[in-house]
Design a protein around this motif. Structure first.
Motif, mmCIF file in Angstrom:
data_model
loop_
_atom_site.group_PDB
_atom_site.id
_atom_site.type_symbol
_atom_site.label_atom_id
_atom_site.label_comp_id
_atom_site.label_asym_id
_atom_site.label_seq_id
_atom_site.Cartn_x
_atom_site.Cartn_y
_atom_site.Cartn_z
ATOM 1 N N ARG A 247 33.207 84.993 17.235
ATOM 2 C CA ARG A 247 33.387 86.085 16.285
ATOM 3 C C ARG A 247 34.433 87.067 16.810
ATOM 4 O O ARG A 247 34.378 87.526 17.938
ATOM 5 N N GLY A 248 35.402 87.390 15.952
ATOM 6 C CA GLY A 248 36.442 88.329 16.326
ATOM 7 C C GLY A 248 37.565 87.751 17.145
ATOM 8 O O GLY A 248 38.462 88.485 17.559
ATOM 9 N N GLU A 249 37.549 86.473 17.429
ATOM 10 C CA GLU A 249 38.601 85.867 18.235
ATOM 11 C C GLU A 249 39.750 85.377 17.353
ATOM 12 O O GLU A 249 39.548 84.966 16.207
ATOM 13 N N GLU A 297 41.300 88.672 21.497
ATOM 14 C CA GLU A 297 40.248 89.385 20.784
ATOM 15 C C GLU A 297 40.882 90.268 19.722
ATOM 16 O O GLU A 297 41.962 90.825 19.906
ATOM 17 N N SER A 298 40.200 90.389 18.589
ATOM 18 C CA SER A 298 40.711 91.244 17.528
ATOM 19 C C SER A 298 40.408 92.694 17.830
ATOM 20 O O SER A 298 39.546 93.024 18.650
ATOM 21 N N ASP A 300 38.988 94.846 15.855
ATOM 22 C CA ASP A 300 37.658 95.208 15.375
ATOM 23 C C ASP A 300 36.610 94.930 16.403
ATOM 24 O O ASP A 300 35.674 95.692 16.612
ATOM 25 N N ASP A 301 36.727 93.858 17.127
ATOM 26 C CA ASP A 301 35.747 93.502 18.149
ATOM 27 C C ASP A 301 35.793 94.481 19.298
ATOM 28 O O ASP A 301 34.770 94.813 19.874
ATOM 29 N N GLU A 302 36.993 94.931 19.688
ATOM 30 C CA GLU A 302 37.102 95.865 20.811
ATOM 31 C C GLU A 302 36.482 97.205 20.470
ATOM 32 O O GLU A 302 35.829 97.844 21.271
ATOM 33 N N ASP A 304 33.946 97.622 18.404
ATOM 34 C CA ASP A 304 32.498 97.465 18.437
ATOM 35 C C ASP A 304 31.989 97.491 19.863
ATOM 36 O O ASP A 304 30.908 98.060 20.150
#
Length: 306
Positions: A247-249, A297-298, A300-302, A304
């Motif tokens: 997820r988010g990759e 990593e996207s 958005d993931d960072e 979160d």
């Protein structure tokens, strides 16, 4: 005596006195019969000739009509073929004009590199490249249409199977395939999907009725193996050919192309159809000819994680 009796007695007396009278009468009768027979034969012959002439006239008229119809059909076919040829040629010119507008700069630069200073050779090479580009485009368009037809056929088969299922089944729960693994480690996205599936049964009902089922996605088209399941099983046997996208990759696969190359084929499959996919073209020269894979990593993931 009476007139009729006198005539009969006269004939008898004449026949008795003249021995040649009877043969004369017989021959005269035969001659008249022969003339009558010939007259009838002539009439029958003329009638047959008239019938034959009428039949020949009708046959000639029929052949003439058939010939006219054949000529009209051939003329119509030639007209349709000519119209179809003009339509295809016009469509080809329109498609080539649109394609040439997209590749004019690239082909001009490539031709200038191949034949510097020779404008005539450059134009010949550009026309060859444009024709090859058109043929490739039409081949890809045909493959897409064929894949769509196969998808429609497969969808109809699936609908027929669902309609012939047991009437007691009110909802259908899609079965998700296991995500491929890298070095024996399952993907993070697979675990989250399994947990969500366990927490939300497909047969759960709401106040307004059963929950909506996800829309059916058209089946993909493969050329290595027609069935997507067989393709996945084959790929799983090679660990280097499988990658798990969490997820988010964002996974970037960079494939350098050869200068003389004209085709680039790729084939991939996902388990849950929830991975975005795009193709980007970089007009740059690269000395590296190896395929590279970069995972990032996207944003958005960072956010979160912070």
């Amino acid at each position: 005596m009476e007139k009729e009796a006198a005539m009969v007695e006269f004939v008898r007396l004449l026949n008795k006195c003249c021995k040649l009278f009877a043969p004369y009468i017989t021959s005269h009768k035969i001659e008249r019969e022969e003339q009558e027979r010939k007259r009838k034969e002539e009439e029958e012959k003329r009638r047959r000739e008239e019938e034959e002439q009428e039949q020949r006239r009708q046959e000639e008229e029929r052949q003439h009509r058939e010939e006219e119809q054949r000529l009209r059909r051939e003329e119509e076919q030639r007209r349709q073929i000519e119209e179809e040829r003009l339509r295809v040629e016009q469509q080809k010119q329109q498609i080539m004009a649109a394609l040439n507008a997209q590749t004019a700069v690239q082909f001009q630069q490539y031709a200038a590199q191949q034949y510097p200073g020779n404008v005539e050779q450059q134009q010949v090479l550009i026309r060859q490249l444009q024709e090859q580009h058109y043929q490739q485009y039409m081949q890809q368009l045909y493959q897409v249409q064929l894949a769509q037809q196969q998808a429609v056929l497969q969808k109809r088969q699936e609908e027929a199977i669902v309609s012939s299922a047991e009437p007691g089944l009110s909802t259908v729960r899609p079965i998700a395939m296991d995500s491929p693994t890298v070095n024996g480690q399952p993907g993070a996205h697979t675990e989250s999907v399994d947990r969500e599936s366990e927490a939300e049964p497909a047969e759960e009902l709401t106040e307004n009725g059963p929950i909506d089922v996800a829309p059916v996605i058209a089946a993909p088209s493969m050329w290595t193996r027609p069935q997507i399941k067989d393709f996945k099983e084959k790929i799983r046997q090679d660990a280097d050919s499988v990658i798990t996208v969490g997820r988010g990759e964002v996974v970037t696969v960079r494939v350098p192309t050869h200068q003389e190359g004209t085709y680039l084929f790729w084939e991939f499959a996902t388990d849950h159809y929830d991975i975005g996919f795009g193709v980007y073209f970089e007009w740059t020269d690269s000395a590296n000819t190896a395929v590279s894979v970069h995972v990032s990593e996207s944003s958005d993931d960072e956010e979160d994680e912070s």
